[in-house]
Design a protein around this motif. Structure first.
Motif, mmCIF file in Angstrom:
data_model
loop_
_atom_site.group_PDB
_atom_site.id
_atom_site.type_symbol
_atom_site.label_atom_id
_atom_site.label_comp_id
_atom_site.label_asym_id
_atom_site.label_seq_id
_atom_site.Cartn_x
_atom_site.Cartn_y
_atom_site.Cartn_z
ATOM 1 N N VAL A 95 0.835 -1.200 0.000
ATOM 2 C CA VAL A 95 0.000 0.000 0.000
ATOM 3 C C VAL A 95 0.870 1.249 0.000
ATOM 4 C CG1 VAL A 95 -1.622 1.360 1.381
ATOM 5 C CG2 VAL A 95 -2.021 -1.086 1.042
ATOM 6 N N LEU A 96 1.902 1.277 0.836
ATOM 7 C CA LEU A 96 2.773 2.443 0.901
ATOM 8 C C LEU A 96 3.475 2.676 -0.432
ATOM 9 C CD1 LEU A 96 4.410 2.034 4.432
ATOM 10 C CD2 LEU A 96 2.649 3.674 3.732
ATOM 11 N N VAL A 135 -9.707 -4.166 3.728
ATOM 12 C CA VAL A 135 -10.103 -2.855 3.211
ATOM 13 C C VAL A 135 -9.222 -1.832 3.913
ATOM 14 C CG1 VAL A 135 -11.923 -1.145 2.969
ATOM 15 C CG2 VAL A 135 -12.486 -3.569 2.808
ATOM 16 N N VAL A 136 -8.567 -0.981 3.137
ATOM 17 C CA VAL A 136 -7.657 0.025 3.688
ATOM 18 C C VAL A 136 -8.094 1.401 3.216
ATOM 19 C CG1 VAL A 136 -5.293 0.913 3.611
ATOM 20 C CG2 VAL A 136 -5.692 -1.522 3.895
ATOM 21 N N THR A 325 0.762 10.422 5.685
ATOM 22 C CA THR A 325 -0.561 9.797 5.651
ATOM 23 C C THR A 325 -0.500 8.446 6.334
ATOM 24 O OG1 THR A 325 -1.039 10.871 3.531
ATOM 25 C CG2 THR A 325 -2.457 9.026 4.164
ATOM 26 N N THR A 326 -1.514 8.196 7.140
ATOM 27 C CA THR A 326 -1.657 6.880 7.761
ATOM 28 C C THR A 326 -2.768 6.129 7.035
ATOM 29 O OG1 THR A 326 -0.916 7.667 9.919
ATOM 30 C CG2 THR A 326 -2.211 5.643 9.894
ATOM 31 N N TYR A 327 -2.555 4.810 6.859
ATOM 32 C CA TYR A 327 -3.510 3.987 6.115
ATOM 33 C C TYR A 327 -4.102 2.936 7.049
ATOM 34 C CZ TYR A 327 -1.200 6.192 2.165
ATOM 35 O OH TYR A 327 -0.689 7.114 1.292
ATOM 36 N N PRO A 328 -5.219 3.260 7.691
ATOM 37 C CA PRO A 328 -5.856 2.282 8.577
ATOM 38 C C PRO A 328 -6.603 1.228 7.759
ATOM 39 C CG PRO A 328 -7.188 4.260 8.461
ATOM 40 C CD PRO A 328 -5.942 4.541 7.658
ATOM 41 N N GLY A 329 -6.790 0.063 8.342
ATOM 42 C CA GLY A 329 -7.488 -0.994 7.620
ATOM 43 C C GLY A 329 -8.102 -2.009 8.555
ATOM 44 N N VAL A 330 -8.827 -2.931 7.941
ATOM 45 C CA VAL A 330 -9.387 -4.061 8.670
ATOM 46 C C VAL A 330 -9.339 -5.254 7.738
ATOM 47 C CG1 VAL A 330 -11.751 -3.429 7.996
ATOM 48 C CG2 VAL A 330 -11.388 -4.948 9.938
#
Length: 457
Positions: A95-96, A135-136, A325-330
């Protein structure tokens, strides 16, 4: 060459087992795509320093080294590579690296092998296949994804029920509930408490209480309170009320606890509507990896709880960040190899045959093999899996060869009569003995025989 010694923990299915595994993967893939998840694949290795940042994993990581590497050279961890032990860490890196090319929230599924240096046992391997969905978001990710993801997994596993796969129970908790309660008790080493609670099923409550005292600095009363919270379980909103009562009695109520209870209650309520009886709140679910920050999930096969969790995951807010930027997800991950191993060992499912071949074309003589090859080509052109007999043996021997391989039909190429007239081809169902005239340009086996199927064992 001497007979090789098997390596434990590295499953290699026989052809019939491989068909079962492929069918499970196809069902999972199809379900994930129905819910809008895009498939990706990442490399097998990651920098060792990245792998070792994610919880209690250092003893499990396989390090990659060249055979001719200088044994006296200093081991620089930053330059070393390790095989990934899950698919979440490489996904965070993916993702990064690709954030500028992805549309957020980004929905992905990933099916690959992973490696862990564990002690092999029933359902636990050193090399195994995982199937992940995540999902991010970029900067933020709404809570409703924490409700959606376990229900997608419920759909995926439910799609296997017709085969004889047992029903599942998805056990859910919320890290905010646990952390809020522990901090309310006065325990600040939250990660140590979570790791201890995560071992409840393995070592039992007495041993966990000792761990909490030794590693988290808990008093006997605090350890008992943590175990009391871990004993709460239920399928409806009464779970929230019971936790509030325990927190009030131990003077452990906090804002974080209340935030977590609101989220847990919303998840249980939504699941009760969409998948009744599938999702159960279980406050002992902690997950040992330290990157989870919200909902956490574990999944068991009903009637096979001894296997442990076959699917787990949770919410993470800080796994991926580039500083700006932070990329939260589950996400959740199914241990496909663990699931398949139990399906096969318990005889829950089976393949109708171990080879894709539906038809074996017999060979009358080596001089006429080209005619058999032509029939096989005509059948294959119409999508019928076909092979040609290995030798022009007696027909009885060729039929036995087909039977041993599980091939249901044998094709006999028409010869000529004594007066030179051509004979028609015939095909034999070797299970029933029925033999009929057939034309390779039009004959098709029954739909249930065209390809191997996976059925209830």
């Amino acid at each position: 060459m001497a007979r090789p010694t098997p390596l434990s923990g590295f499953p290699e299915w026989l052809p019939e087992g491989r068909i079962v595994e492929q069918h499970v993967l196809d069902v999972l893939r199809r379900t994930f795509e129905l819910h809008g998840f895009a498939g990706i694949e990442t490399r097998a290795v990651e920098p060792l320093d990245q792998l070792l940042r994610k919880g209690e994993t250092s003893k499990e990581v396989y390090v990659l080294r060249r055979l001719q590497e200088d044994p006296d050279a200093p081991a620089e961890r930053a330059g070393q590579l390790g095989l990934h032990f899950d698919l979440t860490v490489p996904f965070a890196r993916y993702v990064l690296e690709n954030a500028g090319h992805l549309a957020f929230p980004f929905r992905r599924y990933q099916i690959q092998k992973v490696w862990r240096g564990e002690r092999p046992q029933d359902g636990r391997f050193r090399e195994f296949v995982q199937a992940d969905i995540d999902v991010v978001g970029a900067g933020a990710l709404p809570y409703h994804y924490e409700v959606e993801l376990p229900l997608v997994m419920a759909d995926a596993l439910g799609a296997l029920r017709d085969l004889g796969v047992p029903p599942v129970r998805i056990l859910v908790n919320n890290r905010k509930v646990a952390e809020g309660f522990y901090r309310g008790l006065g325990l600040d080493v939250v990660e140590a408490v979570l790791r201890g609670i995560d071992k409840l099923d393995k070592i039992g409550p007495d041993a966990v209480a000792e761990l909490l005292v030794a590693e988290a600095g808990a008093s006997a009363a605090q350890a008992a309170a943590c175990l009391e919270l871990a004993g709460v379980r239920g399928e409806d909103a009464t779970v929230v009320d019971r936790v509030r009562e325990i927190a009030a009695r131990h003077d452990a109520s906090t804002d974080l606890l209340e935030e977590g209870l609101a989220e847990l209650g919303a998840l249980v309520a939504a699941a009760a509507e969409r998948a009744p009886g599938v999702v159960v709140a279980d406050l002992r679910i902690a997950r040992g990896l330290d990157y989870y920050t919200g909902s956490v999930y574990e999944t068991v096969l009903v009637g096979h709880e001894d296997l442990g969790s076959i699917c787990s995951g949770g919410r993470y807010d800080t796994l991926a960040s580039d500083g700006a930027t932070t990329y939260p997800g589950v996400g959740l991950s199914i241990g496909v190899s663990r699931l398949v191993s139990r399906l096969l060992s318990a005889g829950l499912v089976r393949a109708t045959r171990s080879v894709p071949t539906a038809v074996l074309v017999a060979v009358t003589s080596e001089e006429r093999r080209a005619q058999s090859d032509a029939v096989a080509a005509a059948l294959r052109a119409r999508g019928v899996p076909t092979e040609v007999a290995p030798s022009a043996a007696k027909f009885g021997k060729q039929i036995r060869h087909a039977d041993r391989r599980g091939i249901p039909f044998v094709w006999f190429v028409g010869d000529t009569t004594d007066d030179g007239a051509p004979r028609q081809d015939e095909v034999k169902d070797i299970r029933s003995g029925e033999q009929v005239v057939a034309d390779a340009a039009s004959w098709t086996p029954p739909a249930e025989d065209l390809l191997p199927r996976v059925v209830t064992g």
